[in-house]
Scaffold this motif. Structure first.
Motif, PDB file in Angstrom:
ATOM      1  N   VAL A  47      -7.027  -4.666   6.200  1.00  0.00           N
ATOM      2  CA  VAL A  47      -5.833  -3.885   6.534  1.00  0.00           C
ATOM      3  C   VAL A  47      -5.452  -4.194   7.969  1.00  0.00           C
ATOM      4  O   VAL A  47      -6.263  -4.019   8.891  1.00  0.00           O
ATOM      5  CB  VAL A  47      -6.075  -2.380   6.359  1.00  0.00           C
ATOM      6  CG1 VAL A  47      -4.832  -1.595   6.743  1.00  0.00           C
ATOM      7  CG2 VAL A  47      -6.467  -2.067   4.919  1.00  0.00           C
ATOM      8  N   THR A  62      -9.746  -1.077  -3.834  1.00  0.00           N
ATOM      9  CA  THR A  62      -8.302  -1.028  -3.623  1.00  0.00           C
ATOM     10  C   THR A  62      -7.840   0.332  -3.124  1.00  0.00           C
ATOM     11  O   THR A  62      -6.679   0.704  -3.288  1.00  0.00           O
ATOM     12  CB  THR A  62      -7.557  -1.374  -4.932  1.00  0.00           C
ATOM     13  OG1 THR A  62      -7.993  -0.475  -5.969  1.00  0.00           O
ATOM     14  CG2 THR A  62      -7.839  -2.811  -5.347  1.00  0.00           C
ATOM     15  N   GLU A  63      -8.727   1.077  -2.486  1.00  0.00           N
ATOM     16  CA  GLU A  63      -8.372   2.335  -1.838  1.00  0.00           C
ATOM     17  C   GLU A  63      -9.377   2.600  -0.740  1.00  0.00           C
ATOM     18  O   GLU A  63     -10.577   2.365  -0.917  1.00  0.00           O
ATOM     19  CB  GLU A  63      -8.365   3.500  -2.837  1.00  0.00           C
ATOM     20  CG  GLU A  63      -7.981   4.837  -2.203  1.00  0.00           C
ATOM     21  CD  GLU A  63      -7.872   5.955  -3.229  1.00  0.00           C
ATOM     22  OE1 GLU A  63      -8.212   7.099  -2.883  1.00  0.00           O
ATOM     23  OE2 GLU A  63      -7.450   5.672  -4.369  1.00  0.00           O
ATOM     24  N   PRO A  90       0.815  -1.216   0.000  1.00  0.00           N
ATOM     25  CA  PRO A  90       0.000   0.000   0.000  1.00  0.00           C
ATOM     26  C   PRO A  90       0.847   1.264   0.000  1.00  0.00           C
ATOM     27  O   PRO A  90       1.959   1.273   0.529  1.00  0.00           O
ATOM     28  CB  PRO A  90      -0.821  -0.124   1.298  1.00  0.00           C
ATOM     29  CG  PRO A  90      -0.049  -1.066   2.158  1.00  0.00           C
ATOM     30  CD  PRO A  90       0.648  -2.007   1.233  1.00  0.00           C
ATOM     31  N   LEU A 129      -5.211   4.890   2.194  1.00  0.00           N
ATOM     32  CA  LEU A 129      -4.244   4.014   1.542  1.00  0.00           C
ATOM     33  C   LEU A 129      -4.758   3.565   0.178  1.00  0.00           C
ATOM     34  O   LEU A 129      -5.966   3.496  -0.054  1.00  0.00           O
ATOM     35  CB  LEU A 129      -3.962   2.778   2.400  1.00  0.00           C
ATOM     36  CG  LEU A 129      -3.499   2.986   3.848  1.00  0.00           C
ATOM     37  CD1 LEU A 129      -3.309   1.628   4.517  1.00  0.00           C
ATOM     38  CD2 LEU A 129      -2.222   3.796   3.894  1.00  0.00           C
ATOM     39  N   ARG A 130      -3.820   3.229  -0.716  1.00  0.00           N
ATOM     40  CA  ARG A 130      -4.160   2.671  -2.026  1.00  0.00           C
ATOM     41  C   ARG A 130      -3.194   1.530  -2.310  1.00  0.00           C
ATOM     42  O   ARG A 130      -2.014   1.625  -1.987  1.00  0.00           O
ATOM     43  CB  ARG A 130      -4.036   3.751  -3.098  1.00  0.00           C
ATOM     44  CG  ARG A 130      -4.362   3.274  -4.518  1.00  0.00           C
ATOM     45  CD  ARG A 130      -4.025   4.349  -5.542  1.00  0.00           C
ATOM     46  NE  ARG A 130      -4.845   5.535  -5.338  1.00  0.00           N
ATOM     47  CZ  ARG A 130      -4.372   6.778  -5.322  1.00  0.00           C
ATOM     48  NH1 ARG A 130      -3.068   6.994  -5.478  1.00  0.00           N
ATOM     49  NH2 ARG A 130      -5.165   7.806  -5.155  1.00  0.00           N
ATOM     50  N   TRP A 131      -3.707   0.442  -2.908  1.00  0.00           N
ATOM     51  CA  TRP A 131      -2.844  -0.701  -3.194  1.00  0.00           C
ATOM     52  C   TRP A 131      -3.256  -1.343  -4.519  1.00  0.00           C
ATOM     53  O   TRP A 131      -4.407  -1.211  -4.963  1.00  0.00           O
ATOM     54  CB  TRP A 131      -2.910  -1.739  -2.067  1.00  0.00           C
ATOM     55  CG  TRP A 131      -4.302  -2.209  -1.755  1.00  0.00           C
ATOM     56  CD1 TRP A 131      -4.979  -3.256  -2.308  1.00  0.00           C
ATOM     57  CD2 TRP A 131      -5.205  -1.611  -0.797  1.00  0.00           C
ATOM     58  NE1 TRP A 131      -6.231  -3.364  -1.766  1.00  0.00           N
ATOM     59  CE2 TRP A 131      -6.405  -2.366  -0.826  1.00  0.00           C
ATOM     60  CE3 TRP A 131      -5.114  -0.545   0.085  1.00  0.00           C
ATOM     61  CZ2 TRP A 131      -7.504  -2.070  -0.026  1.00  0.00           C
ATOM     62  CZ3 TRP A 131      -6.201  -0.237   0.892  1.00  0.00           C
ATOM     63  CH2 TRP A 131      -7.380  -0.994   0.837  1.00  0.00           C
ATOM     64  N   VAL A 164      -1.793  -5.273   3.824  1.00  0.00           N
ATOM     65  CA  VAL A 164      -3.110  -5.657   3.304  1.00  0.00           C
ATOM     66  C   VAL A 164      -3.110  -7.141   2.965  1.00  0.00           C
ATOM     67  O   VAL A 164      -2.109  -7.683   2.478  1.00  0.00           O
ATOM     68  CB  VAL A 164      -3.466  -4.829   2.050  1.00  0.00           C
ATOM     69  CG1 VAL A 164      -4.876  -5.174   1.562  1.00  0.00           C
ATOM     70  CG2 VAL A 164      -3.358  -3.336   2.339  1.00  0.00           C
TER      71      VAL A 164
END
Length: 285
Positions: free
Chosen positions: A112, A131-132, A84, A96-98, A153
């Motif tokens: 998370v 994904t965020e 992330p 967060l973004r992954w 994550v």
């Protein structure tokens, strides 16, 4: 090395709001360690909904802190999500973004976790498989100026099977209560050799009253600096953040006295001294 969690007391506390805005997508990352214990915390926020027809990815809050996996195993679990990145931090809310995980049965949710002192704490679960998202992290204890949270994550597929961890990202949360300076002096001296270091920190009480239940907090400037073991204190390191607390026999420092503690460690080429060292969450004057 004896590890403890941060959490120190302080004297008078001044109410002063502080905001922290780390650079977007520029957080340090490292691979998380093996899971030993999982602990849940309760966090519940209403998820936002994308505008119909836009095809945009929603950025929800967590849908709860209950694990979405069933503990099942399978020959082909989901792949690990991408490490992330930090989109933004406002007070104690981190977005967060992954990169997505993959699985032939489809991904139904992402969880998370925070790695804290050898324990994995579930901070949020995101459904559907977005994904965020934003999560709420605890503020530091009174007297602690900031804390670093190590987050990663895990993806779960439609069969309730969870895959491996992503890499970890470090999120720094600042305290919204600021401790006043205290009368003290700190001296940091480190001897460096190829790949190693030995550091002694001297804490002097320059005031007229005992410095009770002392603690230290500082941040290594170089990503490769690590504490391997220490003496005369309880040492802990999370990411670049290093903390120390007194033992039963040296928790208090009398007026005019100096206490020396230290540690050995490693580095990957450079061993610079910390820019700031906090004593009981405050600067020395």
């Amino acid at each position: 090395m004896n590890k403890t969690l941060l959490g120190v007391g302080a004297g008078t506390v001044l109410a002063a709001a502080a905001l922290a805005f780390p650079a977007v997508g520029n957080a340090a990352a490292q691979t998380a360690g093996a899971t030993s214990t999982v602990t849940s915390t309760v966090t519940s926020t209403v998820a936002s909904t994308p505008t119909p027809g836009t095809g945009s990815t929603p950025t929800p809050g967590p849908s709860g802190s209950t694990p979405c996996d069933t503990g099942r195993t399978a020959p082909n679990p989901p792949t690990a999500p991408g490490t992330p990145e930090v989109v933004q931090v406002i007070l104690n809310q981190a977005t967060l973004r992954w990169a997505p995980a993959t699985d032939p049965d489809g991904i139904v949710c992402y969880s998370v976790y925070e790695r804290q002192g050898g324990v994995d704490i579930l901070r949020a679960t995101f459904r559907p498989a977005v994904t965020e998202g934003s999560i709420i992290l605890p503020f530091p204890s009174i007297g602690v100026p900031w804390e670093i949270h190590e987050l990663y994550v895990v993806a779960t597929d439609a069969n309730g099977v969870s895959g491996p961890k992503s890499g970890s990202v470090m999120v720094k949360i600042y305290n919204d209560l600021v401790s006043p300076p205290i009368k003290c002096k700190v001296d940091y001296k480190s001897k460096t050799w190829n790949g190693g270091m030995s550091t002694v920190i001297s804490i002097t009480n320059t005031g007229s009253t005992p410095l009770t239940d002392w603690s230290l907090l500082f941040e290594f400037p170089s990503a490769g600096q690590r504490v391997t073991w220490g003496w005369s204190a309880q040492w802990n390191q999370t990411g670049p953040a290093v903390s120390a607390r007194g033992l039963e026999w040296n928790r208090d420092i009398a007026p005019g006295r100096t206490l020396r503690v230290g540690f050995n460690g490693t580095h990957t080429g450079t061993n610079p001294a910390p820019k700031e060292i906090y004593v009981k969450g405050a600067h020395c004057v």
